[in-house]
Design a protein around this motif. Sequence first.
Motif, PDB file in Angstrom:
ATOM      1  N   SER A  33       9.998  -3.067  12.411  1.00  0.00           N
ATOM      2  CA  SER A  33      10.899  -2.326  11.524  1.00  0.00           C
ATOM      3  C   SER A  33      10.178  -1.725  10.325  1.00  0.00           C
ATOM      4  O   SER A  33      10.802  -1.049   9.493  1.00  0.00           O
ATOM      5  CB  SER A  33      12.021  -3.248  11.028  1.00  0.00           C
ATOM      6  N   ASN A  34       8.866  -1.968  10.205  1.00  0.00           N
ATOM      7  CA  ASN A  34       8.109  -1.421   9.078  1.00  0.00           C
ATOM      8  C   ASN A  34       8.190   0.103   9.074  1.00  0.00           C
ATOM      9  O   ASN A  34       8.138   0.743  10.122  1.00  0.00           O
ATOM     10  CB  ASN A  34       6.647  -1.855   9.161  1.00  0.00           C
ATOM     11  N   VAL A  35       8.329   0.664   7.886  1.00  0.00           N
ATOM     12  CA  VAL A  35       8.525   2.109   7.791  1.00  0.00           C
ATOM     13  C   VAL A  35       7.786   2.654   6.566  1.00  0.00           C
ATOM     14  O   VAL A  35       7.647   1.968   5.548  1.00  0.00           O
ATOM     15  CB  VAL A  35      10.036   2.451   7.716  1.00  0.00           C
ATOM     16  N   THR A  36       7.304   3.882   6.682  1.00  0.00           N
ATOM     17  CA  THR A  36       6.603   4.551   5.593  1.00  0.00           C
ATOM     18  C   THR A  36       7.326   5.844   5.238  1.00  0.00           C
ATOM     19  O   THR A  36       7.728   6.607   6.122  1.00  0.00           O
ATOM     20  CB  THR A  36       5.146   4.873   5.984  1.00  0.00           C
ATOM     21  N   PHE A  37       7.491   6.081   3.944  1.00  0.00           N
ATOM     22  CA  PHE A  37       8.112   7.313   3.452  1.00  0.00           C
ATOM     23  C   PHE A  37       7.066   8.060   2.627  1.00  0.00           C
ATOM     24  O   PHE A  37       6.417   7.476   1.769  1.00  0.00           O
ATOM     25  CB  PHE A  37       9.330   6.999   2.578  1.00  0.00           C
ATOM     26  N   ASN A  38       6.919   9.345   2.881  1.00  0.00           N
ATOM     27  CA  ASN A  38       5.907  10.143   2.189  1.00  0.00           C
ATOM     28  C   ASN A  38       6.544  11.236   1.338  1.00  0.00           C
ATOM     29  O   ASN A  38       7.431  11.957   1.810  1.00  0.00           O
ATOM     30  CB  ASN A  38       4.943  10.775   3.193  1.00  0.00           C
ATOM     31  N   TYR A  39       6.080  11.329   0.101  1.00  0.00           N
ATOM     32  CA  TYR A  39       6.568  12.334  -0.837  1.00  0.00           C
ATOM     33  C   TYR A  39       5.365  13.067  -1.431  1.00  0.00           C
ATOM     34  O   TYR A  39       4.219  12.701  -1.192  1.00  0.00           O
ATOM     35  CB  TYR A  39       7.396  11.670  -1.949  1.00  0.00           C
ATOM     36  N   GLU A  40       5.624  14.087  -2.206  1.00  0.00           N
ATOM     37  CA  GLU A  40       4.545  14.831  -2.844  1.00  0.00           C
ATOM     38  C   GLU A  40       3.746  13.909  -3.765  1.00  0.00           C
ATOM     39  O   GLU A  40       4.284  12.981  -4.375  1.00  0.00           O
ATOM     40  CB  GLU A  40       5.108  15.993  -3.672  1.00  0.00           C
ATOM     41  N   ALA A  41       2.447  14.174  -3.874  1.00  0.00           N
ATOM     42  CA  ALA A  41       1.604  13.418  -4.789  1.00  0.00           C
ATOM     43  C   ALA A  41       2.075  13.619  -6.229  1.00  0.00           C
ATOM     44  O   ALA A  41       2.689  14.631  -6.567  1.00  0.00           O
ATOM     45  CB  ALA A  41       0.148  13.867  -4.654  1.00  0.00           C
ATOM     46  N   LEU A  42       1.778  12.645  -7.068  1.00  0.00           N
ATOM     47  CA  LEU A  42       2.247  12.671  -8.449  1.00  0.00           C
ATOM     48  C   LEU A  42       1.834  13.942  -9.176  1.00  0.00           C
ATOM     49  O   LEU A  42       2.632  14.559  -9.882  1.00  0.00           O
ATOM     50  CB  LEU A  42       1.702  11.445  -9.191  1.00  0.00           C
ATOM     51  N   GLU A  43       0.608  14.368  -8.990  1.00  0.00           N
ATOM     52  CA  GLU A  43       0.089  15.533  -9.701  1.00  0.00           C
ATOM     53  C   GLU A  43       0.849  16.804  -9.356  1.00  0.00           C
ATOM     54  O   GLU A  43       0.946  17.726 -10.171  1.00  0.00           O
ATOM     55  CB  GLU A  43      -1.405  15.705  -9.388  1.00  0.00           C
TER      56      GLU A  43
END
Length: 220
Positions: free
Chosen positions: A153-163
Amino acid sequence: FPVTIGPKRYLEGYLKFKNLFNQLEKSVNLEVTNTSWLPDWRSRDYKTTYSADPTQGGVLLDCIHELDLILDLTNDNFNIFAEVESGQSRLEIDVEASARVNLLSDKYRISLHLSFQELTLKRQIIAKDSKNTISWNLINGEIVHKNVNNPESNVTFNYEALERQRLVWLSRQVDSIFQSNEEIYPLSFQKGLESLKLVEKVRLSAIKKRWVYFDRLLRS
């Protein structure tokens, strides 16, 4: 206060992390880290900026966003023990340049590490209960949720880098003033004072070298 303290609440990924965090069980460990090297922050001499001014600078005020996120994620009062280190030796400035803070309540065990005198750039929040680990790397925008009992059930969510989110969080902050949204809302003056009160308590603990009590309602 609304402009300077709360922008990280408007990052892409924060609501996802907060929703996952709210699903954790009643005993939660939270690790918050923000380390960097102050001379890399700006093109001009860092010793001439407000960061180096004892009346308005120091890592606790410069990195108050992390304190604000802790207050927004939790709803408890805390006992606090803190140690701070001056920037005199490494940076030649007379302000606190690093801080290690423990915040304890019946539900939360929180460790906070802030520093702008380390060459390693790191900005991360890790929350754990007996079954789950949620980590948010603010630098690259990645949130990972792991369940020890069910690895599938492990899952990864990706968003824009902080910069690359600077304009995004500014826009979301402005929009929150004019739009009614239960999840994205303007930071109130009271919330700004609450974060500053927490800074005062951290400094008091470091000076007194003892545990102090932080009352969110600003009574103490």
